[in-house]
Design an enzyme around this catalytic site. Sequence first.
Site, short mmCIF file in Angstrom:
data_model
loop_
_atom_site.label_atom_id
_atom_site.label_comp_id
_atom_site.label_asym_id
_atom_site.label_seq_id
_atom_site.Cartn_x
_atom_site.Cartn_y
_atom_site.Cartn_z
CE LYS A 1 9.14 28.74 -52.23
NZ LYS A 1 7.85 29.20 -51.64
CB SER B 1 7.73 27.11 -48.51
OG SER B 1 7.03 27.80 -49.54
CB SER C 1 5.04 30.31 -48.41
OG SER C 1 4.73 29.14 -47.68
#
Length: 516
Positions: free
Chosen positions: A116, A196, A220
């Site tokens: 990420k 996210s 997330s």
Amino acid sequence: MGLMRRMDAIALIAALAAGSLMLGNSGAIGRESASTVGADLGTVTIPELQDWMSSGSLTSSALTAAYLGRIRAVDPKLNAVLRTDPTAMVQAAASDVRHRRGATLGPLDGIPVLLKDNVNTRDLPTTAGSLALAGRPPRSDAAVVSRLRDAGAVILGKTNLSEWANFRADTPTSGWSAVGGQTRNPYVLDRNPCGSSSGSAAALAASLAQVAIGTETDGSIVCPAGMNGVVGHKPSLGLVSQEGVVPISAEQDTAGPMARNVIDTALTLAVLQGADGAAAFSPPMNLRGKRIGLWRLPVLGPEVDAVMTRAEERLRAAGAEVLEVTPSYQDRLGELEFPALLSEFHRDIDAYLATREGPRDLAELIEFNRRTSAEQTCFAGQELFEQALAAPPTTDPQYQAMRAELADLSRRSIDETLAAHHLDAIASPANPPAWTTDCERGDDDVIPSSTPAAVAGFPSVSVPAGSVGELPVGLLLMAGYRQDAELLSLAAVAERELNAWRAPRYLPTAGPGPTP
């Protein structure tokens, strides 16, 4: 599927591996690539790959090339991968040398991993999705990246995310960032991937890497995992180092592993925490004697509840005792969490920005967004930034009382529920069916199941439970502090018994979707 040789680090999970293979053909990437790897990338596990690499029937170079080829072929539909690492094939070649010499560094040696893009990498940009950080890369790797490199993993690239990990606007659109644009759900392309860690989850669903790293403050990791039909583990707070990860709150943030199966998730967690994965992960053969509390959450709708009913039936058939529970204090947690995060974000983002080129603190970041039109192409707001700037400091007694009450009530909500019913875990839906992505409207964020474990710092894991039409729904499992290994072991059996994973079909639309 190939030669299965023994490896000490795999022996404890070989039986489970045999039950998790050949579930579909989402990994088909063209005749040439498939024959090079000799496996379905959608279902193959790390233990299998390591067996083949140990026997010489597969190389990390071939595996890495197959994933890079799949990114080129499939990711234009999804927008999940921001950039690939130009050194990936060099890293893979070095792993091949170690395999030939019998000097591998562990179960992740030669395994392609996506990160990420709020996880620092010294040789690749780390932006948190914001143009404010799109210049020079950080000076050093995040601690989790150092562990992955030390374990021989191939850093394949960086994934898109909800900008600033979904902590910028009142009505954000998950999976959108100014750097990467909008990530799409591979099952239905006009639906949202949740945030996210949206890019990490969507990339895994589309078989663009073997594993990925996500981060979570509240939901997330586990919501994107559930909504994209993969596995995501939010570790106990402090189990995995947060050094070098763009923060929201040191009181709740954690990086964690995501994969298409629990085996790979557990092996990756072991590397991230610096432990022996095989020793930490030993799933039972069934659920006989296990007690699971089912928190139904009817607010997510009757179709999700029907998925939970089917999951309950299968868990019971596997020997588990399942009883319905409702953890206490949830309304109060909802009242307190957000104001506490505002104060913590101001403190922690200022400390992080001081280590990077660009805005030096939150006030400068707000000004950057105001004058940068590209930061406003999906949603213009930065209300959370502005509220955080005005929030009381973390030295304020009112804030400190708030966080103390949050810590107490969140831990009690899980511990008291587990103790009152003698439970091994609490289960709940991880997500609603994916809503239609809409920049103007923003997200449907009614996903309360992640909050108790997130605020308490306790572990949670989402595994595929079923679908509403084409849209995956995950089963979220929670347990007590530092019960990560036990929770993953239980999740592995639940994954096998639910047998809910299926390949995405990349449908352009599926008709009207859930709306807030």
